[in-house]
Design a protein around this motif. Structure first.
Motif, PDB file in Angstrom:
ATOM      1  N   UNK A  53       1.582 -55.184 -40.044  1.00  0.00           N
ATOM      2  CA  UNK A  53       2.104 -56.071 -39.015  1.00  0.00           C
ATOM      3  C   UNK A  53       1.106 -56.103 -37.864  1.00  0.00           C
ATOM      4  N   UNK A  54       0.313 -57.157 -37.829  1.00  0.00           N
ATOM      5  CA  UNK A  54      -0.752 -57.255 -36.845  1.00  0.00           C
ATOM      6  C   UNK A  54      -0.222 -57.177 -35.415  1.00  0.00           C
ATOM      7  N   UNK A  55       0.928 -57.811 -35.162  1.00  0.00           N
ATOM      8  CA  UNK A  55       1.443 -57.897 -33.794  1.00  0.00           C
ATOM      9  C   UNK A  55       1.750 -56.527 -33.205  1.00  0.00           C
ATOM     10  N   UNK A  56       2.109 -55.569 -34.053  1.00  0.00           N
ATOM     11  CA  UNK A  56       2.488 -54.249 -33.539  1.00  0.00           C
ATOM     12  C   UNK A  56       1.293 -53.360 -33.231  1.00  0.00           C
ATOM     13  N   UNK A  57       0.089 -53.800 -33.635  1.00  0.00           N
ATOM     14  CA  UNK A  57      -1.079 -52.938 -33.457  1.00  0.00           C
ATOM     15  C   UNK A  57      -1.370 -52.669 -31.988  1.00  0.00           C
ATOM     16  N   UNK A  58      -1.151 -53.661 -31.127  1.00  0.00           N
ATOM     17  CA  UNK A  58      -1.397 -53.476 -29.697  1.00  0.00           C
ATOM     18  C   UNK A  58      -0.509 -52.376 -29.135  1.00  0.00           C
ATOM     19  N   UNK A  59       0.757 -52.331 -29.572  1.00  0.00           N
ATOM     20  CA  UNK A  59       1.664 -51.280 -29.109  1.00  0.00           C
ATOM     21  C   UNK A  59       1.197 -49.912 -29.584  1.00  0.00           C
ATOM     22  N   UNK A  60       0.805 -49.815 -30.855  1.00  0.00           N
ATOM     23  CA  UNK A  60       0.337 -48.536 -31.405  1.00  0.00           C
ATOM     24  C   UNK A  60      -0.886 -48.048 -30.647  1.00  0.00           C
ATOM     25  N   UNK A  61      -1.868 -48.923 -30.462  1.00  0.00           N
ATOM     26  CA  UNK A  61      -3.088 -48.514 -29.770  1.00  0.00           C
ATOM     27  C   UNK A  61      -2.794 -48.122 -28.327  1.00  0.00           C
ATOM     28  N   UNK A  62      -1.967 -48.908 -27.634  1.00  0.00           N
ATOM     29  CA  UNK A  62      -1.659 -48.605 -26.241  1.00  0.00           C
ATOM     30  C   UNK A  62      -0.987 -47.239 -26.107  1.00  0.00           C
ATOM     31  N   UNK A  63      -0.068 -46.921 -27.021  1.00  0.00           N
ATOM     32  CA  UNK A  63       0.607 -45.626 -26.954  1.00  0.00           C
ATOM     33  C   UNK A  63      -0.373 -44.483 -27.194  1.00  0.00           C
ATOM     34  N   UNK A  64      -1.267 -44.636 -28.175  1.00  0.00           N
ATOM     35  CA  UNK A  64      -2.214 -43.564 -28.469  1.00  0.00           C
ATOM     36  C   UNK A  64      -3.229 -43.383 -27.341  1.00  0.00           C
ATOM     37  N   UNK A  65      -3.691 -44.496 -26.782  1.00  0.00           N
ATOM     38  CA  UNK A  65      -4.653 -44.400 -25.681  1.00  0.00           C
ATOM     39  C   UNK A  65      -3.986 -43.815 -24.440  1.00  0.00           C
ATOM     40  N   UNK A  66      -2.759 -44.229 -24.164  1.00  0.00           N
ATOM     41  CA  UNK A  66      -2.025 -43.676 -23.023  1.00  0.00           C
ATOM     42  C   UNK A  66      -1.818 -42.179 -23.190  1.00  0.00           C
ATOM     43  N   UNK A 107      -8.844 -57.174 -29.872  1.00  0.00           N
ATOM     44  CA  UNK A 107      -7.855 -57.890 -29.061  1.00  0.00           C
ATOM     45  C   UNK A 107      -6.922 -56.914 -28.352  1.00  0.00           C
ATOM     46  N   UNK A 108      -6.501 -55.849 -29.079  1.00  0.00           N
ATOM     47  CA  UNK A 108      -5.596 -54.859 -28.484  1.00  0.00           C
ATOM     48  C   UNK A 108      -6.265 -54.114 -27.338  1.00  0.00           C
ATOM     49  N   UNK A 109      -7.567 -53.847 -27.449  1.00  0.00           N
ATOM     50  CA  UNK A 109      -8.294 -53.195 -26.349  1.00  0.00           C
ATOM     51  C   UNK A 109      -8.287 -54.087 -25.120  1.00  0.00           C
ATOM     52  N   UNK A 110      -8.466 -55.397 -25.320  1.00  0.00           N
ATOM     53  CA  UNK A 110      -8.460 -56.337 -24.195  1.00  0.00           C
ATOM     54  C   UNK A 110      -7.116 -56.363 -23.479  1.00  0.00           C
ATOM     55  N   UNK A 111      -6.030 -55.965 -24.200  1.00  0.00           N
ATOM     56  CA  UNK A 111      -4.698 -55.990 -23.602  1.00  0.00           C
ATOM     57  C   UNK A 111      -4.340 -54.691 -22.891  1.00  0.00           C
ATOM     58  N   UNK A 112      -5.210 -53.685 -22.961  1.00  0.00           N
ATOM     59  CA  UNK A 112      -4.960 -52.439 -22.233  1.00  0.00           C
ATOM     60  C   UNK A 112      -5.085 -52.693 -20.745  1.00  0.00           C
ATOM     61  N   UNK A 113      -4.545 -51.756 -19.943  1.00  0.00           N
ATOM     62  CA  UNK A 113      -4.678 -51.947 -18.497  1.00  0.00           C
ATOM     63  C   UNK A 113      -6.134 -51.747 -18.081  1.00  0.00           C
ATOM     64  N   UNK A 114      -6.516 -52.224 -16.908  1.00  0.00           N
ATOM     65  CA  UNK A 114      -7.934 -52.216 -16.517  1.00  0.00           C
ATOM     66  C   UNK A 114      -8.578 -50.832 -16.552  1.00  0.00           C
ATOM     67  N   UNK A 115      -7.866 -49.797 -16.137  1.00  0.00           N
ATOM     68  CA  UNK A 115      -8.438 -48.447 -16.141  1.00  0.00           C
ATOM     69  C   UNK A 115      -8.715 -47.998 -17.573  1.00  0.00           C
ATOM     70  N   UNK A 116      -7.762 -48.216 -18.458  1.00  0.00           N
ATOM     71  CA  UNK A 116      -7.949 -47.823 -19.853  1.00  0.00           C
ATOM     72  C   UNK A 116      -9.107 -48.584 -20.485  1.00  0.00           C
ATOM     73  N   UNK A 117      -9.199 -49.873 -20.231  1.00  0.00           N
ATOM     74  CA  UNK A 117     -10.290 -50.673 -20.805  1.00  0.00           C
ATOM     75  C   UNK A 117     -11.638 -50.185 -20.324  1.00  0.00           C
ATOM     76  N   UNK A 118     -11.711 -49.828 -19.057  1.00  0.00           N
ATOM     77  CA  UNK A 118     -12.993 -49.442 -18.473  1.00  0.00           C
ATOM     78  C   UNK A 118     -13.465 -48.079 -18.976  1.00  0.00           C
TER      79      UNK A 118
END
Length: 488
Positions: free
Chosen positions: A370-383, A343-354
């Motif tokens: 805390x499941x809700x914070x996982x998207x923030x953690x993943x987005x920061x690491x991928x960025x 789910x967190x991958x799906x919330x990344x921006x289009x370039x990151x997802x691709x």
């Protein structure tokens, strides 16, 4: 347990010594020294724990203890203090006696015995060198104890030279062995009172021993604050001594609040907020003032930019709230990491997802956090990985589990990270303080927020160079079915 050939041990020592003579130092040589310590003592794993401001952290790890890299260690926990407090410089004990969740972590991974040596440099305690063994009832040979003592002195030499050490800029501050400590009998009478306790409380041993404990006693795994008659506030923790009816008590003067850099924080984040707000306002004004003169393509483009910048603004606000907020314990629940990562991958921006290569197993044991914070953690690491990986070469997301934790990694093939920066990268605003990083933009909050979010969930995060080039960022969270999952 098989000891490494002496020739291999001496070769490892010679390599570190030659590097020191050549003017090198820092985490790289510290890591090599830990690897030599594991081999020289016949251990299956080794770590070096550097004392930090109010705890310790594993800054080098080898063998069966590699998973602990980056892990915070509660060095002022009373039961651990009791094990480190008395006896010779080299101490040996079953890991089951460690009353902290760290003992559970070791036992569950087949690391049943620990041998430690404190590292002292220039009259100051800087950390602990520890090795682990698979047998709980064994005992190290005199040669192994001597080897650990020598390697501790060898690491102390590296700290004395000051080349990239200590790892933390403010230097080691915790001294669990020499800090205030007491033992109480079942009636809560003092049976041991060390010099640091006497200094802090102005109670010499002769007036404390045999007398009732003079301060409040907290319940297990709690901390109470108490103001002494002199006005000094102290923090007190207590824990039963394993295998005994005695009570171990550790206490210390309440630390002063560290400066939070609030003015700098406001200035930096104000700048970051201004950019998306300016763009959103500009495009919104264009749409309002020139709607009739814009063709369909221009309108769609303007609306797309407004939406994109609004998402950027929302993410930045989330980061700021995470930077200053505390975790809501009610949100720490078992959850499916694979489902949440997907789910967190799906919330990344289009370039990151691709461009992100996702290689996740079908299932993993549930994690606790805390499941809700996982998207923030993943987005920061991928960025972060994307910033330092030209053209997003081989940015990968993987995951797995072991008996105590569930983990995921974001790996890249970018410019890599210098060993001396693997811990500094988690400091607030670090990017702004490092000239060669500024060109990548940002306020330097990403990794700081990741560590803050993960550790509030009783997990930990680490960075390390990737074999063949690049960097690996690894997040570990407690398994929901593991003993002691709710504690760091």
């Amino acid at each position: 347990m098989v000891d490494a050939p002496p020739a291999a041990v001496f070769a490892g020592l010679a390599g570190v010594a030659e590097a020191l003579n050549a003017g090198e130092g820092g985490v790289t040589l510290l890591q090599q020294s830990v690897e030599v310590a594991s081999a020289a003592t016949g251990a299956i794993g080794a770590v070096f724990i550097e004392y930090a401001h109010d705890t310790g952290r594993v800054v080098a790890a080898a063998g069966k203890l590699e998973w602990a890299l980056g892990r915070p260690v509660d060095l002022i926990h009373p039961s651990l203090r009791g094990l480190l407090q008395y006896g010779s410089r080299v101490r040996e004990f079953p890991s089951s006696l460690i009353g902290t969740p760290g003992g559970v972590q070791l036992d569950s991974r087949g690391l049943h015995r620990v041998m430690t040596a404190e590292v002292n440099a220039a009259g100051a305690s800087v950390g602990i060198l520890a090795v682990s063994y698979p047998d709980a009832d064994g005992s190290a040979e005199p040669e192994q104890r001597s080897a650990l003592s020598f390697l501790a002195s060898f690491i102390a030499l590296q700290y004395g030279l000051g080349r990239g050490l200590p790892v933390y800029r403010d230097g080691p501050a915790v001294d669990p062995i020499n800090g205030p400590f007491a033992l109480l009998d079942p009636g809560h009478r003092v049976i041991a009172w060390n010099p640091a306790a006497a200094r802090l409380t102005a109670r010499p041993p002769e007036t404390a021993l045999g007398k009732p404990w003079p301060f409040p006693l907290p319940d297990a795994d709690e901390t109470v604050e108490h103001q002494m008659a002199c006005g000094t506030w102290i923090e007190i923790r207590a824990q039963p001594v394993p295998g005994s009816t005695d009570l171990a008590v550790s206490f210390r003067a309440r630390p002063e609040e560290p400066p939070d850099g609030r003015d700098l924080f406001i200035a930096l984040t104000g700048h970051e907020l201004r950019t998306p707000i300016t763009v959103i306002r500009g495009y919104a004004d264009t749409l309002v003032d020139h709607w009739e003169s814009l063709d369909e393509g221009a309108r769609r483009e303007a609306i797309f930019v407004v939406g994109q910048r609004a998402r950027d603004l929302s993410r930045l606000v989330d980061r700021l709230l995470n930077a200053i907020g505390d975790v809501d314990l009610s949100t720490l629940l078992p959850f499916d990491l694979i489902e949440s990562l997907t789910t967190a991958v799906d919330e990344l921006n289009p370039v990151q997802r691709r461009l992100l290569k996702v290689d996740l197993p079908a299932t993993l044991p549930k994690t606790y956090g805390d499941r809700a914070s996982l998207a923030t953690v993943l987005a920061e690491l991928v960025t972060n990985a994307g910033k330092y990986s030209p053209n997003w070469v081989e940015v990968e997301l993987t995951a797995g589990a072991d008996p105590q934790s569930v983990w995921f990694r974001v790996s890249d093939r970018g410019i890599g990270i210098r060993p001396e920066h693997v811990e500094r990268a988690f400091e607030r605003f670090w990017q702004l303080e490092t000239g060669d990083q500024r060109k990548s933009g940002g306020v330097g909050l990403g990794l700081y927020l990741v560590r803050r979010i993960v550790e509030r969930q009783h997990g930990w995060v680490s960075l390390r160079p990737r074999r063949g080039g690049g960097t690996v960022a690894e997040v570990r969270l407690p398994r929901a079915d593991a003993e002691g999952h709710g504690e760091a």
